[in-house]
Scaffold this motif. Sequence first.
Motif, PDB file in Angstrom:
ATOM      1  N   UNK A  40      -3.037 -20.743   7.490  1.00 34.39           N
ATOM      2  CA  UNK A  40      -1.711 -21.351   7.676  1.00 34.39           C
ATOM      3  C   UNK A  40      -0.566 -20.345   7.639  1.00 34.39           C
ATOM      4  N   UNK A  41      -0.794 -19.162   7.053  1.00 37.43           N
ATOM      5  CA  UNK A  41       0.272 -18.178   6.917  1.00 37.43           C
ATOM      6  C   UNK A  41       0.174 -17.058   7.958  1.00 37.43           C
ATOM      7  N   UNK A  42      -0.574 -17.261   9.026  1.00 35.52           N
ATOM      8  CA  UNK A  42      -0.698 -16.250  10.078  1.00 35.52           C
ATOM      9  C   UNK A  42       0.658 -16.040  10.755  1.00 35.52           C
ATOM     10  N   UNK A  43       0.847 -14.835  11.311  1.00 32.23           N
ATOM     11  CA  UNK A  43       2.127 -14.457  11.917  1.00 32.23           C
ATOM     12  C   UNK A  43       1.860 -13.938  13.324  1.00 32.23           C
ATOM     13  N   UNK A  44       2.521 -14.519  14.321  1.00 31.91           N
ATOM     14  CA  UNK A  44       2.334 -14.136  15.724  1.00 31.91           C
ATOM     15  C   UNK A  44       3.502 -13.271  16.177  1.00 31.91           C
ATOM     16  N   UNK A  45       3.234 -11.985  16.383  1.00 38.68           N
ATOM     17  CA  UNK A  45       4.253 -11.044  16.847  1.00 38.68           C
ATOM     18  C   UNK A  45       3.852 -10.426  18.184  1.00 38.68           C
ATOM     19  N   UNK A  46       2.993 -11.119  18.920  1.00 37.86           N
ATOM     20  CA  UNK A  46       2.443 -10.550  20.146  1.00 37.86           C
ATOM     21  C   UNK A  46       3.264 -10.810  21.394  1.00 37.86           C
ATOM     22  N   UNK A  47       3.201 -12.028  21.903  1.00 33.44           N
ATOM     23  CA  UNK A  47       3.794 -12.338  23.201  1.00 33.44           C
ATOM     24  C   UNK A  47       5.318 -12.248  23.127  1.00 33.44           C
ATOM     25  N   UNK A  48       5.928 -11.657  24.159  1.00 31.21           N
ATOM     26  CA  UNK A  48       7.351 -11.367  24.156  1.00 31.21           C
ATOM     27  C   UNK A  48       8.238 -12.506  24.588  1.00 31.21           C
ATOM     28  N   UNK A  49       8.339 -13.537  23.795  1.00 35.27           N
ATOM     29  CA  UNK A  49       9.308 -14.608  24.048  1.00 35.27           C
ATOM     30  C   UNK A  49      10.205 -14.733  22.825  1.00 35.27           C
ATOM     31  N   UNK A  50      11.461 -15.126  23.047  1.00 39.17           N
ATOM     32  CA  UNK A  50      12.364 -15.326  21.928  1.00 39.17           C
ATOM     33  C   UNK A  50      11.947 -16.558  21.148  1.00 39.17           C
ATOM     34  N   UNK A  71       5.580  -4.952  18.170  1.00 37.51           N
ATOM     35  CA  UNK A  71       5.799  -6.283  17.615  1.00 37.51           C
ATOM     36  C   UNK A  71       6.998  -6.926  18.294  1.00 37.51           C
ATOM     37  N   UNK A  72       6.929  -8.236  18.414  1.00 35.90           N
ATOM     38  CA  UNK A  72       8.066  -9.029  18.861  1.00 35.90           C
ATOM     39  C   UNK A  72       8.868  -9.398  17.621  1.00 35.90           C
ATOM     40  N   UNK A  73      10.030  -8.774  17.469  1.00 35.58           N
ATOM     41  CA  UNK A  73      10.875  -9.017  16.296  1.00 35.58           C
ATOM     42  C   UNK A  73      11.169 -10.501  16.126  1.00 35.58           C
ATOM     43  N   UNK A  74      11.343 -11.210  17.251  1.00 36.70           N
ATOM     44  CA  UNK A  74      11.709 -12.626  17.194  1.00 36.70           C
ATOM     45  C   UNK A  74      10.594 -13.493  16.634  1.00 36.70           C
ATOM     46  N   UNK A  75       9.383 -12.940  16.520  1.00 37.19           N
ATOM     47  CA  UNK A  75       8.297 -13.704  15.919  1.00 37.19           C
ATOM     48  C   UNK A  75       8.391 -13.791  14.406  1.00 37.19           C
ATOM     49  N   UNK A  76       9.291 -13.015  13.816  1.00 36.69           N
ATOM     50  CA  UNK A  76       9.493 -13.044  12.374  1.00 36.69           C
ATOM     51  C   UNK A  76      10.583 -14.038  11.995  1.00 36.69           C
ATOM     52  N   UNK A  77      10.586 -14.423  10.752  1.00 36.29           N
ATOM     53  CA  UNK A  77      11.695 -15.155  10.153  1.00 36.29           C
ATOM     54  C   UNK A  77      12.032 -14.460   8.840  1.00 36.29           C
ATOM     55  N   UNK A  78      13.182 -14.760   8.292  1.00 30.42           N
ATOM     56  CA  UNK A  78      13.538 -14.179   6.999  1.00 30.42           C
ATOM     57  C   UNK A  78      12.487 -14.525   5.954  1.00 30.42           C
ATOM     58  N   UNK A  79      11.883 -15.705   6.078  1.00 32.07           N
ATOM     59  CA  UNK A  79      10.880 -16.143   5.098  1.00 32.07           C
ATOM     60  C   UNK A  79       9.549 -15.409   5.255  1.00 32.07           C
ATOM     61  N   UNK A  80       9.221 -14.941   6.478  1.00 29.35           N
ATOM     62  CA  UNK A  80       7.919 -14.298   6.687  1.00 29.35           C
ATOM     63  C   UNK A  80       7.984 -12.778   6.624  1.00 29.35           C
ATOM     64  N   UNK A  81       9.180 -12.200   6.582  1.00 27.15           N
ATOM     65  CA  UNK A  81       9.287 -10.734   6.575  1.00 27.15           C
ATOM     66  C   UNK A  81       8.602 -10.138   5.350  1.00 27.15           C
TER      67      UNK A  81
END
Length: 400
Positions: free
Chosen positions: A36-46, A377-387
């Motif tokens: 449930x805590x996986x992080x997707x920073x791959x595909x380049x979409x906002x 990494x796609x920066x937009x895949x992060x949130x302040x909570x997941x950083x």
Amino acid sequence: MTLFTDTQDALFDALRPQAPDALLGLITAFRADPRPDKIDLGVGVFRDDHGATPVMRAVKAAEARLVADQQSKAYLGAEGDARYTELLAELLLGADAADEEHLAGVQTPGGTGALRLGAELIARARPDARVWIGTPTWPNHMPIFRAAGLAIQPHAFYHRDTGGIDFDAMMADLSDAMPGDIVLLHGCCHNPTGAGFGADQWRDIAALCERRGLIPFIDLAYQGLGDGLDDDAAATRTMLARLPEALIAYSCDKNFGLYRDRVGALWVQSRSGAGAAIAKGNMLAIARGLWSMPPDHGAAVVRVILDNPDLRADWMAELDAMRIRLNGLRMALSACHPRLAPIANQRGMFALLPLSSDQVIAAREQHGIYMAPDGRINIAGLTIDTITAFARGIVPYLNI
């Protein structure tokens, strides 16, 4: 009676197997991962703070107007929506751009279509030209120019350990370029590194191109997502003001959120109005053989937005919010480790982490962090909570 025989080679037997696209494989793997805590920073979409890629408000409003007012779906021709191209040129190059006789533009299917059309135009005009491309770059750049039969010449660009541009090495490499060679440049928000030139460096590049007779081909896919619409266009305007010939490939995928609608444009700057007219005629002839007519819907949406002051203002406000989100994430991420500090001064959606492919795989397997094999990494895949979780997963590798 059949003319096929058992000894005849089948049509497709000569084809070679192709490696699957690494990012498409990441999408499949991410979806199959039950954590449930996986992080997707791959595909380049906002993505917004909730991980969604929403349709922009101004786009929705423009689409509603099109549904109500559009009277026909008839072909527009190989040039596409001429008003769209004019408005986009003004957004990029200034209010008088559409009146410049030495500038010719056409609508294309996305920025990729613009790059391919430009590559084919170069191959038709100067087939022996070399295309100088900094490394690393967007993975599709080199295949596009090679498909047009052009020779690729890599040059130094990025210093992975420092997270900055190796400008002296780049300029030294480009000093070997010959008159008529093409230099591919990211207009802003470099993909995949996020690193960008300063104003003085852009002037030095323009001076080098002028001195050696080089022609810039500027790929601009992120206007407004770096430092603002005008700031992100400043380098392109500098190059075109200094040099008599240039090409610009533009994409509306990111700044209008029109990914699947494939909305782009190609402009050519020539030495004269007559030269621009000839170039445009060749662009249209090449486009006719590549895609015949570009798709209308996305371009019509952009035209409606840019032609309406209220919709334009709303689009700009939402674009500002997207940029602020990206730059805020950059600041937060850069504070997590000294080796991530350069990310704060980079711009756009992407950053290239100083990780090996083995470390990228380990981060995915052990922490559910999905990124491209080269560490992009796609920066937009992060949130302040997941950083925090993201940093906790990669910092051990940065300390090695």
